[in-house]
Design an enzyme around this catalytic site. Structure first.
Site, short mmCIF file in Angstrom:
data_model
loop_
_atom_site.label_atom_id
_atom_site.label_comp_id
_atom_site.label_asym_id
_atom_site.label_seq_id
_atom_site.Cartn_x
_atom_site.Cartn_y
_atom_site.Cartn_z
N ASP A 144 4.17 7.62 1.27
CA ASP A 144 3.61 6.27 1.18
C ASP A 144 3.23 5.79 2.58
OD1 ASP A 144 2.72 3.99 -0.03
OD2 ASP A 144 4.70 3.08 -0.28
N LYS A 179 -2.90 6.98 4.20
CA LYS A 179 -3.48 7.80 3.13
C LYS A 179 -4.25 9.01 3.68
CE LYS A 179 -1.59 4.50 1.22
NZ LYS A 179 -0.12 4.65 1.19
N ASP A 219 2.12 7.73 -3.43
CA ASP A 219 1.69 6.40 -3.90
C ASP A 219 0.24 6.13 -3.49
OD1 ASP A 219 1.95 3.94 -5.10
OD2 ASP A 219 2.69 2.95 -3.29
N ASN A 220 -0.39 5.21 -4.20
CA ASN A 220 -1.72 4.68 -3.84
C ASN A 220 -2.82 5.74 -3.81
OD1 ASN A 220 0.32 3.04 -1.57
ND2 ASN A 220 -0.72 1.86 -3.15
N GLU A 234 0.60 -2.67 -6.21
CA GLU A 234 1.79 -3.50 -6.05
C GLU A 234 1.45 -4.97 -5.83
OE1 GLU A 234 1.18 -0.71 -4.38
OE2 GLU A 234 0.90 -1.10 -2.24
MG MG Z 1 2.22 2.30 -1.22
#
Ligand code: MG
Length: 259
Positions: free
Chosen positions: A183, A186, A211-212, A241
């Site tokens: 996380d 990216k 995540d993401n 989120e």
């Molecule tokens: Mg995240």
């Protein structure tokens, strides 16, 4: 007169754009404008403000109350890109299913997901969490202590992930990673996944959760996962989120070894 007519002609288009992108505008307002204003007024970083709120609203030694305080602050006061309660429950479930003994987290930020992972560890389990920002690492350490976790349960490593991963075996004595949670930046997902593959620390059945992957998105990471043939994988779809209308997802990878 002509300019009024042109403005009226564009009004439906403007309204359509506002309706379509309203959740992104709210995110821009909360994550950028509110943050900038409060940075100027308070003289503290957003992360320090979040920590102060948690410190005054959570019960020491109670990880659940710390997560609740973070969630309240991030929902009602300012936006911080913690994994949040909805995707957090998916992470909780994966951890409960895997019962990993050795977990690596890339990107501790303020310690929200570190607490979430640490509270789910089985007896004897250990979390290694990596954070490159000194200030955020300091807050993560205070949050972990507030939650009641010591060095035996969580080791905080303050360095960039691409410097830490190649040293995990020699300097930290790791032989296998059971579970990895990504996380952080990216753009680092794809190169860090390849570093993990090269490290020899992934074994058959090791789980990687990222995540993401849909927002802000990690297309190079997903492309590598798809093309490498090294993983069984899927994306758990959710919303970003602390946001209702922005679609996001968490990738779950199960390492199959070289095929
Ligand atoms: Mg995240």
């Amino acid at each position: 007169m002509v300019s009024s007519a042109i403005a009226l002609a564009f009004l439906p288009l403007l309204l359509t754009l506002i309706i379509r992108y309203r959740f992104y505008m709210v995110l821009l307002y909360r994550a950028v404008l509110v943050r900038f204003w409060r940075d100027c007024v308070s003289g503290l970083s957003r992360e320090e403000r979040a920590y102060q709120y948690v410190l005054t609203h959570a019960t020491p030694g109670d990880p659940d109350s710390i997560l609740d305080a973070f969630d309240t602050w991030c929902s009602k006061v300012e936006f911080i890109s913690n994994i949040g309660p909805k995707k957090g429950k998916i992470l909780d479930r994966l951890l409960m299913e895997q019962r990993p003994l050795v977990v690596l987290e890339l990107g501790a930020h303020c310690g929200y997901s570190s607490v979430r992972i640490a509270r789910a560890l089985p007896l004897g389990g250990r979390l290694y969490t990596v954070e490159m920002d000194q200030g955020n690492a300091g807050i993560t350490e205070k949050i972990l202590r507030l939650a009641g976790f010591d060095d035996d349960t969580v080791e905080l490593i303050v360095n960039p992930s691409d410097e830490v991963i190649p040293k995990l075996r020699a300097e930290f004595g790791l032989e296998r990673l059971d579970f990895v949670f990504m996380d952080h930046w990216k753009k680092c997902y794809a190169p860090d996944l390849q570093l993990l593959e090269d490290s020899g620390l992934l074994g058959k059945g090791s789980v990687i959760v990222a995540d993401n992957v849909l927002f802000p998105g990690a297309p190079k990471f997903l492309r590598h996962v798809r093309r490498s043939g090294l993983y069984e994988w899927k994306v758990h779809r959710a919303t970003l989120e602390y946001s209702r209308g922005i679609r996001d997802g968490m990738a779950e990878l199960i390492y199959q070894g070289i095929v």
